[in-house]
Design a protein around this motif. Sequence first.
Motif, PDB file in Angstrom:
ATOM      1  N   LEU A   1       0.821  -1.205   0.000  1.00 57.55           N
ATOM      2  CA  LEU A   1       0.000   0.000   0.000  1.00 57.55           C
ATOM      3  C   LEU A   1       0.861   1.264   0.000  1.00 57.55           C
ATOM      4  CD1 LEU A   1      -2.741   1.360   0.106  1.00 57.55           C
ATOM      5  CD2 LEU A   1      -2.695   1.133   2.609  1.00 57.55           C
ATOM      6  N   SER A   2       1.948   1.254   0.766  1.00 54.55           N
ATOM      7  CA  SER A   2       2.809   2.437   0.814  1.00 54.55           C
ATOM      8  C   SER A   2       3.457   2.694  -0.539  1.00 54.55           C
ATOM      9  CB  SER A   2       3.876   2.273   1.905  1.00 54.55           C
ATOM     10  OG  SER A   2       4.765   1.202   1.607  1.00 54.55           O
ATOM     11  N   VAL A   3       3.852   1.628  -1.249  1.00 46.65           N
ATOM     12  CA  VAL A   3       4.453   1.796  -2.576  1.00 46.65           C
ATOM     13  C   VAL A   3       3.401   2.256  -3.576  1.00 46.65           C
ATOM     14  CG1 VAL A   3       5.623   0.630  -4.486  1.00 46.65           C
ATOM     15  CG2 VAL A   3       6.271   0.116  -2.129  1.00 46.65           C
ATOM     16  N   THR A   4       2.188   1.741  -3.455  1.00 41.25           N
ATOM     17  CA  THR A   4       1.112   2.134  -4.361  1.00 41.25           C
ATOM     18  C   THR A   4       0.796   3.621  -4.216  1.00 41.25           C
ATOM     19  OG1 THR A   4       0.115  -0.080  -4.349  1.00 41.25           O
ATOM     20  CG2 THR A   4      -1.305   1.755  -4.976  1.00 41.25           C
ATOM     21  N   ILE A   5       0.716   4.103  -2.994  1.00 40.56           N
ATOM     22  CA  ILE A   5       0.475   5.532  -2.766  1.00 40.56           C
ATOM     23  C   ILE A   5       1.613   6.363  -3.342  1.00 40.56           C
ATOM     24  CG2 ILE A   5       0.256   7.314  -0.988  1.00 40.56           C
ATOM     25  CD1 ILE A   5      -1.149   5.208   0.752  1.00 40.56           C
ATOM     26  N   TYR A   6       2.838   5.887  -3.143  1.00 41.52           N
ATOM     27  CA  TYR A   6       4.018   6.615  -3.624  1.00 41.52           C
ATOM     28  C   TYR A   6       4.014   6.714  -5.147  1.00 41.52           C
ATOM     29  CZ  TYR A   6       8.916   8.017  -3.942  1.00 41.52           C
ATOM     30  OH  TYR A   6      10.078   8.704  -4.210  1.00 41.52           O
ATOM     31  N   THR A   7       3.850   5.581  -5.830  1.00 43.40           N
ATOM     32  CA  THR A   7       3.879   5.601  -7.292  1.00 43.40           C
ATOM     33  C   THR A   7       2.663   6.329  -7.865  1.00 43.40           C
ATOM     34  OG1 THR A   7       2.843   3.399  -7.309  1.00 43.40           O
ATOM     35  CG2 THR A   7       5.247   3.489  -7.496  1.00 43.40           C
ATOM     36  N   GLY A   8       1.530   6.246  -7.171  1.00 47.21           N
ATOM     37  CA  GLY A   8       0.343   6.948  -7.634  1.00 47.21           C
ATOM     38  C   GLY A   8       0.542   8.458  -7.667  1.00 47.21           C
ATOM     39  N   LEU A   9       1.274   8.987  -6.692  1.00 49.26           N
ATOM     40  CA  LEU A   9       1.545  10.422  -6.675  1.00 49.26           C
ATOM     41  C   LEU A   9       2.326  10.844  -7.912  1.00 49.26           C
ATOM     42  CD1 LEU A   9       1.506  13.179  -5.274  1.00 49.26           C
ATOM     43  CD2 LEU A   9       3.611  12.510  -4.082  1.00 49.26           C
ATOM     44  N   PHE A  10       3.271  10.024  -8.354  1.00 51.50           N
ATOM     45  CA  PHE A  10       4.085  10.403  -9.504  1.00 51.50           C
ATOM     46  C   PHE A  10       3.322  10.252 -10.825  1.00 51.50           C
ATOM     47  CE2 PHE A  10       7.331  10.084  -6.289  1.00 51.50           C
ATOM     48  CZ  PHE A  10       8.111  11.183  -6.579  1.00 51.50           C
ATOM     49  N   VAL A  11       2.300   9.420 -10.834  1.00 54.41           N
ATOM     50  CA  VAL A  11       1.394   9.407 -11.990  1.00 54.41           C
ATOM     51  C   VAL A  11       0.720  10.767 -12.109  1.00 54.41           C
ATOM     52  CG1 VAL A  11      -0.712   8.423 -12.957  1.00 54.41           C
ATOM     53  CG2 VAL A  11       0.991   6.916 -11.929  1.00 54.41           C
ATOM     54  N   LEU A  12       0.256  11.293 -10.974  1.00 55.16           N
ATOM     55  CA  LEU A  12      -0.408  12.594 -10.974  1.00 55.16           C
ATOM     56  C   LEU A  12       0.553  13.718 -11.351  1.00 55.16           C
ATOM     57  CD1 LEU A  12      -2.592  12.249  -7.743  1.00 55.16           C
ATOM     58  CD2 LEU A  12      -3.290  11.944 -10.127  1.00 55.16           C
ATOM     59  N   ILE A  13       1.800  13.633 -10.880  1.00 52.34           N
ATOM     60  CA  ILE A  13       2.783  14.665 -11.219  1.00 52.34           C
ATOM     61  C   ILE A  13       3.044  14.678 -12.716  1.00 52.34           C
ATOM     62  CG2 ILE A  13       5.214  15.345 -10.974  1.00 52.34           C
ATOM     63  CD1 ILE A  13       5.058  14.457  -8.062  1.00 52.34           C
ATOM     64  N   ASN A  14       3.151  13.484 -13.304  1.00 52.78           N
ATOM     65  CA  ASN A  14       3.366  13.424 -14.750  1.00 52.78           C
ATOM     66  C   ASN A  14       2.183  14.008 -15.512  1.00 52.78           C
ATOM     67  OD1 ASN A  14       3.002  11.544 -17.440  1.00 52.78           O
ATOM     68  ND2 ASN A  14       5.125  12.124 -17.065  1.00 52.78           N
ATOM     69  N   LEU A  15       0.982  13.717 -15.064  1.00 55.69           N
ATOM     70  CA  LEU A  15      -0.202  14.298 -15.689  1.00 55.69           C
ATOM     71  C   LEU A  15      -0.184  15.821 -15.579  1.00 55.69           C
ATOM     72  CD1 LEU A  15      -3.046  11.861 -14.550  1.00 55.69           C
ATOM     73  CD2 LEU A  15      -2.238  12.234 -16.888  1.00 55.69           C
ATOM     74  N   ALA A  16       0.272  16.327 -14.443  1.00 53.44           N
ATOM     75  CA  ALA A  16       0.338  17.774 -14.246  1.00 53.44           C
ATOM     76  C   ALA A  16       1.345  18.408 -15.200  1.00 53.44           C
ATOM     77  CB  ALA A  16       0.707  18.086 -12.795  1.00 53.44           C
ATOM     78  N   PHE A  17       2.470  17.737 -15.449  1.00 55.62           N
ATOM     79  CA  PHE A  17       3.450  18.243 -16.408  1.00 55.62           C
ATOM     80  C   PHE A  17       2.866  18.279 -17.812  1.00 55.62           C
ATOM     81  CE2 PHE A  17       7.045  18.145 -13.491  1.00 55.62           C
ATOM     82  CZ  PHE A  17       7.840  19.136 -14.031  1.00 55.62           C
ATOM     83  N   ASN A  18       2.132  17.233 -18.177  1.00 52.30           N
ATOM     84  CA  ASN A  18       1.485  17.226 -19.486  1.00 52.30           C
ATOM     85  C   ASN A  18       0.479  18.368 -19.613  1.00 52.30           C
ATOM     86  OD1 ASN A  18       2.247  14.801 -21.268  1.00 52.30           O
ATOM     87  ND2 ASN A  18       2.005  13.832 -19.276  1.00 52.30           N
ATOM     88  N   LEU A  19      -0.250  18.628 -18.542  1.00 50.44           N
ATOM     89  CA  LEU A  19      -1.219  19.720 -18.541  1.00 50.44           C
ATOM     90  C   LEU A  19      -0.522  21.064 -18.678  1.00 50.44           C
ATOM     91  CD1 LEU A  19      -4.100  20.787 -18.184  1.00 50.44           C
ATOM     92  CD2 LEU A  19      -3.724  20.717 -15.700  1.00 50.44           C
ATOM     93  N   LEU A  20       0.607  21.240 -17.981  1.00 52.52           N
ATOM     94  CA  LEU A  20       1.354  22.502 -18.053  1.00 52.52           C
ATOM     95  C   LEU A  20       1.815  22.787 -19.476  1.00 52.52           C
ATOM     96  CD1 LEU A  20       2.774  24.931 -16.718  1.00 52.52           C
ATOM     97  CD2 LEU A  20       4.738  23.419 -16.303  1.00 52.52           C
ATOM     98  N   TRP A  21       2.415  21.782 -20.112  1.00 58.55           N
ATOM     99  CA  TRP A  21       2.920  22.011 -21.468  1.00 58.55           C
ATOM    100  C   TRP A  21       1.774  22.176 -22.466  1.00 58.55           C
ATOM    101  CZ3 TRP A  21       6.684  24.283 -23.393  1.00 58.55           C
ATOM    102  CH2 TRP A  21       7.024  24.148 -24.735  1.00 58.55           C
ATOM    103  N   GLU A  22       0.665  21.486 -22.238  1.00 59.16           N
ATOM    104  CA  GLU A  22      -0.498  21.647 -23.100  1.00 59.16           C
ATOM    105  C   GLU A  22      -1.024  23.082 -23.011  1.00 59.16           C
ATOM    106  OE1 GLU A  22      -3.547  21.135 -25.725  1.00 59.16           O
ATOM    107  OE2 GLU A  22      -1.831  19.814 -25.349  1.00 59.16           O
ATOM    108  N   GLN A  23      -1.082  23.615 -21.807  1.00 59.58           N
ATOM    109  CA  GLN A  23      -1.541  24.991 -21.624  1.00 59.58           C
ATOM    110  C   GLN A  23      -0.587  25.978 -22.284  1.00 59.58           C
ATOM    111  OE1 GLN A  23      -4.338  26.339 -20.167  1.00 59.58           O
ATOM    112  NE2 GLN A  23      -5.127  24.253 -20.016  1.00 59.58           N
TER     113      GLN A  23
END
Length: 209
Positions: free
Chosen positions: A115-137
């Motif tokens: 569970l701790s690893v899942t939470i950790y890796t899940g956060l970086f999925v969101l960070i990557n999505l945020a980077f894609n959103l930034l460059w798209e904007q």
Amino acid sequence: MEKETGRIEAFSDGVFSIGVTLLVLELHIPELKNGENPTQLLQELQLQWPGYIAFIISFFSIFIIWVNHHKIFKQIYKRNTGLMFANGLILFLVSLVSYPSALLARFFLSDSRQLSVTIYTGLFVLINLAFNLLWEQASRDKRLLRPGISNKAIRQLRNNYLYGFPTYLAAFILSFFYPDFALVICVLLWIFWAVSSRKINFTEVSDLI
């Protein structure tokens, strides 16, 4: 063209610095009644190895995020509301990195490891999505970008972050079954970001392809 993003970059650098500082706070000194015993102290330090691993992974993850953030803003000269909110999302997520890092350090050797690893890796999925959103904007309106930036460079940056998303997502999914392997994927992604960002040629001023 005058660069309008100086305050955004300065504020972002401050958040990155705080994010790294918060990671250090999770490295605890062992509480020993007989601290003068070097053997016992060494044993206690060795037991904290998950905390060291979590710190190293998280530190270099934030560092790579900062490097890529810097590279993106070298190409952005103007700002709008959408871009500022997308950047704010990245900063919000970066400020959270210390929390899953603490979970990883504390529960990696317990039954809650997965569970701790899942939470950790899940956060970086969101960070990557945020980077894609930034460059798209930023790239949606080329007037926001550095004068003379080529269409090829714009595509290269977009593809760079799009390629990372399925890898982070794979690490997140694998964390449910193979948490150790999921962390290895996160480490390998440091190398990917470091190598791929160096290959992007931002000096081209024209591209009609």
